[in-house]
Design a protein around this motif. Structure first.
Motif, PDB file in Angstrom:
ATOM      1  N   LEU A 240       0.839  -1.201   0.000  1.00  0.00           N
ATOM      2  CA  LEU A 240       0.000   0.000   0.000  1.00  0.00           C
ATOM      3  C   LEU A 240       0.873   1.251   0.000  1.00  0.00           C
ATOM      4  CD1 LEU A 240      -3.065   0.624   0.127  1.00  0.00           C
ATOM      5  CD2 LEU A 240      -2.784   0.930   2.600  1.00  0.00           C
ATOM      6  N   ARG A 241       0.661   2.124  -1.000  1.00  0.00           N
ATOM      7  CA  ARG A 241       1.469   3.340  -1.142  1.00  0.00           C
ATOM      8  C   ARG A 241       0.654   4.615  -0.923  1.00  0.00           C
ATOM      9  NH1 ARG A 241       6.426   2.297  -3.418  1.00  0.00           N
ATOM     10  NH2 ARG A 241       6.686   0.228  -4.337  1.00  0.00           N
ATOM     11  N   GLU A 242      -0.652   4.556  -1.145  1.00  0.00           N
ATOM     12  CA  GLU A 242      -1.502   5.739  -0.962  1.00  0.00           C
ATOM     13  C   GLU A 242      -2.711   5.357  -0.127  1.00  0.00           C
ATOM     14  OE1 GLU A 242      -2.405   8.218  -4.339  1.00  0.00           O
ATOM     15  OE2 GLU A 242      -0.822   7.286  -5.520  1.00  0.00           O
ATOM     16  N   LEU A 243      -3.022   6.206   0.851  1.00  0.00           N
ATOM     17  CA  LEU A 243      -4.127   5.926   1.761  1.00  0.00           C
ATOM     18  C   LEU A 243      -4.830   7.225   2.107  1.00  0.00           C
ATOM     19  CD1 LEU A 243      -5.639   3.861   3.545  1.00  0.00           C
ATOM     20  CD2 LEU A 243      -3.937   4.313   5.338  1.00  0.00           C
ATOM     21  N   LEU A 266       5.559   4.488   2.120  1.00  0.00           N
ATOM     22  CA  LEU A 266       4.307   5.184   1.832  1.00  0.00           C
ATOM     23  C   LEU A 266       4.610   6.463   1.059  1.00  0.00           C
ATOM     24  CD1 LEU A 266       1.285   4.662   2.634  1.00  0.00           C
ATOM     25  CD2 LEU A 266       1.578   6.484   4.317  1.00  0.00           C
ATOM     26  N   GLU A 267       3.762   6.784   0.085  1.00  0.00           N
ATOM     27  CA  GLU A 267       3.971   7.979  -0.735  1.00  0.00           C
ATOM     28  C   GLU A 267       2.997   9.096  -0.399  1.00  0.00           C
ATOM     29  OE1 GLU A 267       3.713   6.699  -4.762  1.00  0.00           O
ATOM     30  OE2 GLU A 267       5.513   5.451  -4.670  1.00  0.00           O
ATOM     31  N   HIS A 268       1.764   8.730  -0.017  1.00  0.00           N
ATOM     32  CA  HIS A 268       0.731   9.748   0.141  1.00  0.00           C
ATOM     33  C   HIS A 268      -0.252   9.291   1.223  1.00  0.00           C
ATOM     34  CE1 HIS A 268      -1.397  13.278  -1.593  1.00  0.00           C
ATOM     35  NE2 HIS A 268      -2.471  12.660  -1.139  1.00  0.00           N
ATOM     36  N   LEU A 269      -0.412  10.118   2.245  1.00  0.00           N
ATOM     37  CA  LEU A 269      -1.387   9.852   3.304  1.00  0.00           C
ATOM     38  C   LEU A 269      -2.259  11.088   3.468  1.00  0.00           C
ATOM     39  CD1 LEU A 269      -2.531   8.146   5.632  1.00  0.00           C
ATOM     40  CD2 LEU A 269      -0.736   9.103   7.106  1.00  0.00           C
ATOM     41  N   ARG A 270      -3.553  10.928   3.197  1.00  0.00           N
ATOM     42  CA  ARG A 270      -4.491  12.042   3.341  1.00  0.00           C
ATOM     43  C   ARG A 270      -5.421  11.772   4.516  1.00  0.00           C
ATOM     44  NH1 ARG A 270      -8.830  15.020  -0.721  1.00  0.00           N
ATOM     45  NH2 ARG A 270     -10.336  15.502   0.914  1.00  0.00           N
ATOM     46  N   ILE A 271      -5.539  12.786   5.379  1.00  0.00           N
ATOM     47  CA  ILE A 271      -6.396  12.673   6.558  1.00  0.00           C
ATOM     48  C   ILE A 271      -7.409  13.811   6.534  1.00  0.00           C
ATOM     49  CG2 ILE A 271      -6.470  12.508   9.064  1.00  0.00           C
ATOM     50  CD1 ILE A 271      -4.841  10.296   7.811  1.00  0.00           C
ATOM     51  N   ASP A 272      -8.693  13.478   6.603  1.00  0.00           N
ATOM     52  CA  ASP A 272      -9.755  14.482   6.710  1.00  0.00           C
ATOM     53  C   ASP A 272     -10.180  14.580   8.170  1.00  0.00           C
ATOM     54  OD1 ASP A 272      -9.623  14.783   4.004  1.00  0.00           O
ATOM     55  OD2 ASP A 272     -11.474  13.707   3.554  1.00  0.00           O
ATOM     56  N   LYS A 299      10.047  10.675   2.412  1.00  0.00           N
ATOM     57  CA  LYS A 299       9.553  11.547   1.350  1.00  0.00           C
ATOM     58  C   LYS A 299       8.029  11.522   1.212  1.00  0.00           C
ATOM     59  CE  LYS A 299      13.752  11.283  -1.457  1.00  0.00           C
ATOM     60  NZ  LYS A 299      14.309  10.980  -2.810  1.00  0.00           N
ATOM     61  N   PHE A 300       7.334  10.916   2.165  1.00  0.00           N
ATOM     62  CA  PHE A 300       5.886  10.788   1.992  1.00  0.00           C
ATOM     63  C   PHE A 300       5.194  12.131   2.212  1.00  0.00           C
ATOM     64  CE2 PHE A 300       5.467  10.977   6.498  1.00  0.00           C
ATOM     65  CZ  PHE A 300       4.115  11.093   6.806  1.00  0.00           C
ATOM     66  N   ASN A 301       4.071  12.326   1.508  1.00  0.00           N
ATOM     67  CA  ASN A 301       3.246  13.526   1.652  1.00  0.00           C
ATOM     68  C   ASN A 301       2.143  13.260   2.668  1.00  0.00           C
ATOM     69  OD1 ASN A 301       4.527  15.215  -0.294  1.00  0.00           O
ATOM     70  ND2 ASN A 301       3.511  14.096  -1.930  1.00  0.00           N
ATOM     71  N   LEU A 302       2.058  14.124   3.652  1.00  0.00           N
ATOM     72  CA  LEU A 302       0.964  14.047   4.623  1.00  0.00           C
ATOM     73  C   LEU A 302       0.036  15.230   4.367  1.00  0.00           C
ATOM     74  CD1 LEU A 302      -0.510  12.958   7.072  1.00  0.00           C
ATOM     75  CD2 LEU A 302       1.104  14.202   8.537  1.00  0.00           C
ATOM     76  N   PRO A 322       4.555  15.931  10.791  1.00  0.00           N
ATOM     77  CA  PRO A 322       5.191  15.999   9.462  1.00  0.00           C
ATOM     78  C   PRO A 322       4.233  16.350   8.330  1.00  0.00           C
ATOM     79  CG  PRO A 322       4.819  13.715  10.041  1.00  0.00           C
ATOM     80  CD  PRO A 322       4.386  14.529  11.238  1.00  0.00           C
ATOM     81  N   ILE A 323       3.366  17.324   8.552  1.00  0.00           N
ATOM     82  CA  ILE A 323       2.397  17.724   7.526  1.00  0.00           C
ATOM     83  C   ILE A 323       3.127  18.419   6.371  1.00  0.00           C
ATOM     84  CG2 ILE A 323       0.413  19.191   7.021  1.00  0.00           C
ATOM     85  CD1 ILE A 323      -0.500  18.856   9.860  1.00  0.00           C
ATOM     86  N   THR A 324       2.740  18.073   5.150  1.00  0.00           N
ATOM     87  CA  THR A 324       3.284  18.752   3.966  1.00  0.00           C
ATOM     88  C   THR A 324       2.251  19.652   3.300  1.00  0.00           C
ATOM     89  OG1 THR A 324       2.745  16.811   2.602  1.00  0.00           O
ATOM     90  CG2 THR A 324       4.985  16.947   3.492  1.00  0.00           C
ATOM     91  N   HIS A 325       0.985  19.262   3.345  1.00  0.00           N
ATOM     92  CA  HIS A 325      -0.076  20.047   2.701  1.00  0.00           C
ATOM     93  C   HIS A 325      -1.207  20.223   3.719  1.00  0.00           C
ATOM     94  CE1 HIS A 325       2.218  18.225  -0.540  1.00  0.00           C
ATOM     95  NE2 HIS A 325       1.775  19.158  -1.347  1.00  0.00           N
ATOM     96  N   LEU A 326      -1.526  21.471   4.034  1.00  0.00           N
ATOM     97  CA  LEU A 326      -2.463  21.769   5.122  1.00  0.00           C
ATOM     98  C   LEU A 326      -3.548  22.708   4.628  1.00  0.00           C
ATOM     99  CD1 LEU A 326      -3.198  21.600   8.130  1.00  0.00           C
ATOM    100  CD2 LEU A 326      -1.512  23.400   8.572  1.00  0.00           C
ATOM    101  N   TYR A 327      -4.809  22.306   4.841  1.00  0.00           N
ATOM    102  CA  TYR A 327      -5.958  23.083   4.367  1.00  0.00           C
ATOM    103  C   TYR A 327      -6.929  23.307   5.529  1.00  0.00           C
ATOM    104  CZ  TYR A 327      -4.113  21.314  -0.047  1.00  0.00           C
ATOM    105  OH  TYR A 327      -3.282  20.978  -1.089  1.00  0.00           O
TER     106      TYR A 327
END
Length: 441
Positions: A240-243, A266-272, A299-302, A322-327
């Motif tokens: 699993l690489r994206e979740l 892991l490459e991409h982890l998105r949390i709502d 190098k994973f994106n959080l 370790p957040i990379t993208h924050l909205y």
């Protein structure tokens, strides 16, 4: 009459005779119909027959045609009809299920759906369903899924274009249809099932049949899944690489499972992070769990989306994350943004949709100073003095590839007004920049 007679005399005075001379005139300036006729004749003379195009060329042409045009082309001849049914053309398909009474969007014709299930279900590999807000469309999607017993899908996406209509179905009906795909596919690598009633037992079926191939799982807003259910996926699906999931499913155990030696990076982890009710309590994730995640996948994106009320941010940004993208989709306080500047050193992108009436000068300067990888920012319904904004841009420099700031965010001061600020900002960015008139994020 004399002019016509003169023309006739000119033709008759030609040494080649009137007939040949007039023929020459026609050949020099042929009509459009004669050009088309001559072209057809030439193609026939060279033995060119469109019906005899090689199948591989037809396949290449058909792949660029919309489905409706492809269907029209299939009526030209038997060879083109055979090309229409080539398996390669049916590996990827999107079912669009919309009710005319509730949606203006186009829909896949029922006769075509029947033909696909009858002749091409075993060819389908990359499938998505787009349904409108009606329960009938969601039921139709489940009916199609339950008939894909001979397929071996690699990707599946269930997309609600309006409100989550899959959630209005009887849970057992949805689970039964989805299980058919999980059991028969065996090689599912990408699964998007946001806003659906999927549950823990169905995830166990998914893992039992596709643990070696699953690479991407998106399941935000799935209320029937527990932290134990998603942990089962992480424990078994080591590729699993994206979740993508909601915060209530995130746990220290999940992060440690994703950080195990058996698991790929892991490459991409998105949390709502979504508040269902004002005053909702949120648990805290240990810093050691995040540290293990970064150590295993540096190098994973959080990516984290926050839709909280201001008094619900208590557990967040108290320690380094370790957040990379924050909205921030709702109003966020100065205090929280100050903590972001202190505890989010990996931040690459920041979007603040609203803040209030207190200027964010100090917070922006702190973010520019501490978040050295920041390259994109968007601000709306906030306040920042023009001087502080220029200083922020100066500190970030040309690494700011995206700078989306609403014009009303910027407050003129003793140093800059709105007419002057775009020149100063453009100078530090190395490109022309103007404030936005409306949000672009």
């Amino acid at each position: 009459m004399k002019r016509v007679k003169g023309d006739e005399d000119a033709c008759s005075s030609s040494s080649e005779g009137p007939t040949e001379s007039c023929k020459k005139v026609r050949k020099v300036q042929p009509s459009k119909e004669e050009e088309e006729e001559e072209t057809d004749v030439d193609l026939c003379e060279f033995g060119f027959d469109w019906a005899l195009l090689p199948q591989e060329i037809l396949l290449n042409i058909f792949q660029f045609l919309p489905l409706l045009d492809r269907a029209y082309a299939s009526q030209v001849c038997r060879g083109w009809n055979q090309a229409f049914h080539m398996p390669e053309l049916w590996r990827c398909f999107e079912f669009e299920l919309n009710q005319p009474a509730s949606s203006y969007l186009k829909a896949t014709h029922p006769d075509l759906i029947k033909q696909i299930i009858k002749r091409h279900s075993n060819h389908l590999q990359y499938v998505s369903f787009k349904v409108d807000s009606s329960t009938e469309s969601a039921e139709a999607a489940c009916d199609i899924l339950s008939q894909l017993v001979n397929c071996s899908l690699k990707t599946l996406g269930l997309i609600s274009t309006a409100r989550p209509s899959f959630m209005e179905l009887p849970k057992s009906h949805f689970i039964s249809a989805l299980t058919v795909v999980f059991v028969n596919s065996k090689s599912l690598s990408s699964l998007k099932i946001d806003d659906t009633p999927v549950d823990d037992p169905s995830l166990k079926v998914l893992v039992a049949n596709n643990s070696d191939t699953l690479r991407m799982l998106k399941m935000s807003s799935c209320p029937h899944v527990s932290p134990a259910g998603i942990l089962c996926v992480a424990d078994q699906c080591h590729g699993l690489r994206e979740l993508a999931l909601n915060y209530h499913l995130l746990s220290d155990e999940l992060l440690l499972a994703l950080s195990s030696e058996k698991h790929v990076h892991l490459e991409h982890l998105r949390i709502d992070v979504v508040s269902e009710n004002p005053g909702q309590h949120f648990h805290t994730i240990k810093k050691s769990s995040w540290d293990a995640m970064v150590c295993h996948s540096p190098k994973f994106n959080l990516v984290m989306y926050f839709f909280l009320y201001e008094d619900e941010f208590g557990p967040f940004f108290r320690e380094e994350v370790p957040i990379t993208h924050l909205y921030f989709g709702r109003s966020v306080s100065k205090d929280v943004l100050g903590r972001v500047g202190l505890h989010c050193p990996r931040l690459v992108e920041l979007v603040v949709c609203a803040n209030g009436l207190r200027p964010l000068d100090e917070e922006l300067i702190r973010i520019a100073n501490r978040c050295t990888q920041l390259s994109a920012i968007g601000l709306g319904e906030c306040e920042v003095s023009c001087s502080a904004f220029v200083e922020f841009v100066k500190m970030c420099g040309r690494r700011l590839s995206q700078l989306s700031i609403m014009e009303e965010v910027l407050i003129p001061d003793h140093k800059y007004n709105l007419d002057e600020i775009h020149w100063e900002v453009s100078k530090h960015l190395g490109r022309v920049w103007f404030p936005d008139m409306m949000p672009t994020w």
